[in-house]
Design an enzyme around this catalytic site. Structure first.
Site, PDB file in Angstrom:
ATOM      1  N   ASN A 179     -27.905  66.141  -9.439  1.00  0.00           N
ATOM      2  CA  ASN A 179     -28.094  65.461  -8.154  1.00  0.00           C
ATOM      3  C   ASN A 179     -28.943  66.265  -7.178  1.00  0.00           C
ATOM      4  OD1 ASN A 179     -27.065  62.899  -8.211  1.00  0.00           O
ATOM      5  ND2 ASN A 179     -25.225  63.341  -7.034  1.00  0.00           N
ATOM      6  N   ASP A 229     -29.317  71.945  10.294  1.00  0.00           N
ATOM      7  CA  ASP A 229     -28.073  72.191   9.564  1.00  0.00           C
ATOM      8  C   ASP A 229     -28.320  72.608   8.127  1.00  0.00           C
ATOM      9  OD1 ASP A 229     -26.554  71.680  11.746  1.00  0.00           O
ATOM     10  OD2 ASP A 229     -25.754  69.758  11.076  1.00  0.00           O
ATOM     11  N   ASP A 231     -18.890  58.574 -10.176  1.00  0.00           N
ATOM     12  CA  ASP A 231     -20.132  59.336 -10.305  1.00  0.00           C
ATOM     13  C   ASP A 231     -19.866  60.828 -10.505  1.00  0.00           C
ATOM     14  OD1 ASP A 231     -21.406  56.960  -9.941  1.00  0.00           O
ATOM     15  OD2 ASP A 231     -21.943  57.320  -7.845  1.00  0.00           O
ATOM     16  N   GLY A 232     -18.804  61.343  -9.892  1.00  0.00           N
ATOM     17  CA  GLY A 232     -18.484  62.755 -10.030  1.00  0.00           C
ATOM     18  C   GLY A 232     -18.171  63.144 -11.462  1.00  0.00           C
TER      19      GLY A 232
END
Length: 394
Positions: free
Chosen positions: A235, A265, A150-151
């Site tokens: 994304n 966070d 996917d990267g």
């Protein structure tokens, strides 16, 4: 019939020229978001459906066609992965020797010593080599082939900030949620794409602008505002607390109105494609890429009632540090180009007019559910035993 295909290609060419002439990049006021462009790179476009109402294409009927035969292809290979060397070589030989295609390859791919053997060296001399951030190939590449996970697809998206050529992604990585093609039958599959009329899914992207507020006194003139980043994200945009041990404290605006302050966070702003990435790990729902939406997901919020929400694709989001924030924040775009956000800086996020046209193995719906099942093991459990009539008595 042949004349129908010729007419479709002619219509596609006319639409492509209109897009180039007028530069259709203006956001609409609709909450559905901007109408995506229907031309992808210099030669690809969407096959027009004559039965479409008001020229609105049904996502299930979106198909790729060419206004001219494709002649160039960008091959993107995952760097430093020895297992991809042989598939990469086989594919490039097929494209150059059999299909007579012009192959574009990134310079750092060819810097791998294992690439330059005696047999493959003659092929590499035919490549068109480019360098990221230095060479503009946006109007040179007709379609893209990704070898990896996917990267690799995310990286391909980052190379094209406006119109993206169609992307064919082969599953040669670890997860492969966005890579539907198997490499075993690559020759017939690539041939089918070159011939056109393949199903595509338009993966929406986020247009992001980071505005840095700086004050520099030069000849008693205050200079305010510096655009640091301006690009499209496939994304997600992630804003987090970085190395600080304090809670992240950022204000979230929607169309100019403050809707909440994120204390935790951080926060993830994702596309439907990104909903199955970091967002789903943070507790978000999974959204099909054809749904026009933006997802907002808090990361470990210090509130039991702060749940992920989905907003229309047409809104404009802005993220800024709260006045009483104890520390700065950090932002990243698809996991890259990480930078610090200070007081007065702002991050503006809208839906881009330029989606990523991802070529489907079968169709958008079947490919997505197959990825859910194979990659994420969605709703996998041992089936309940059948209850017989004798068991019911007890």
């Amino acid at each position: 019939m042949w004349y129908q295909a010729h007419f479709a290609q002619l219509a596609c060419y006319i639409i492509h020229e209109i897009d180039l002439w007028f530069g259709i990049t203006v956001r609409t006021q609709s909450l559905h978001g901007p109408i995506p462009v229907t031309t992808f790179g210099p030669k690809a476009c969407m096959l027009q459906n004559p039965h479409a109402v008001m020229h609105i294409q049904d996502p299930a009927s979106q198909r790729l066609t060419w206004n001219k035969p494709p002649k160039s292809v960008l091959v993107i290979k995952k760097i430093r992965d020895a297992s991809l060397l042989q598939p990469f070589k086989e594919l490039c030989i097929f494209l150059t020797e059999v299909k007579n295609m012009i192959v574009y390859v990134e310079k750092k791919v060819l810097e791998d010593p294992a690439i330059s053997d005696e047999n493959f060296g003659a092929i590499t001399k035919k490549f068109c080599v480019f360098r990221e951030d230095l060479d503009d190939i946006s109007n040179r590449v007709d379609f893209i082939i990704c070898l990896g996970g996917d990267g690799t697809l995310l990286y391909a998206s980052s190379l094209f900030q406006e119109s993206v050529p169609p992307v064919m992604a082969f599953h040669l990585g670890s997860l492969g949620f966005l890579t539907p093609f198997k490499f075993d039958t690559y020759q017939s599959q690539v041939t089918q794409i070159i011939e056109g009329n393949a199903a595509i899914v338009l993966r929406s992207r986020l247009k992001v602008r980071v505005l840095k507020e700086t004050w520099e006194k030069k000849a008693r003139v205050d200079e305010k505002g510096l655009i640091l980043t301006n690009g499209d994200v496939l994304n997600e945009v992630v804003v987090d607390r970085g190395p600080s041990s304090y809670l992240s404290n950022v204000d979230l605006f929607l169309d100019g109105h403050l809707i909440t302050t994120v204390q935790g966070d951080g926060v993830i702003v994702s596309t439907p494609t990104g909903s199955t990435a970091y967002a789903v790990a943070a507790g978000a729902s999974m959204i099909h890429p054809n749904v026009p939406a933006i997802m907002i997901t808090p990361i470990c919020p210090h509130s039991l009632s702060f749940r992920p929400i989905v907003v229309p694709a047409g809104v404009e989001l802005k993220i800024m540090l709260s006045r009483d924030a104890r520390n700065t924040a950090w932002v990243s775009f698809d996991g890259r180009k990480r930078q610090e956000i200070c007081h007065g800086d702002s991050i503006t996020i809208t839906t881009s007019c330029f989606p990523l046209p991802s070529i489907c193995f079968r169709d958008p719906v079947n490919d997505w559910f197959e990825s859910l099942a194979e990659c994420l093991h969605w709703n996998v459990r041992k089936k309940q035993n059948y209850l017989s009539s004798e068991d019911e008595e007890f």
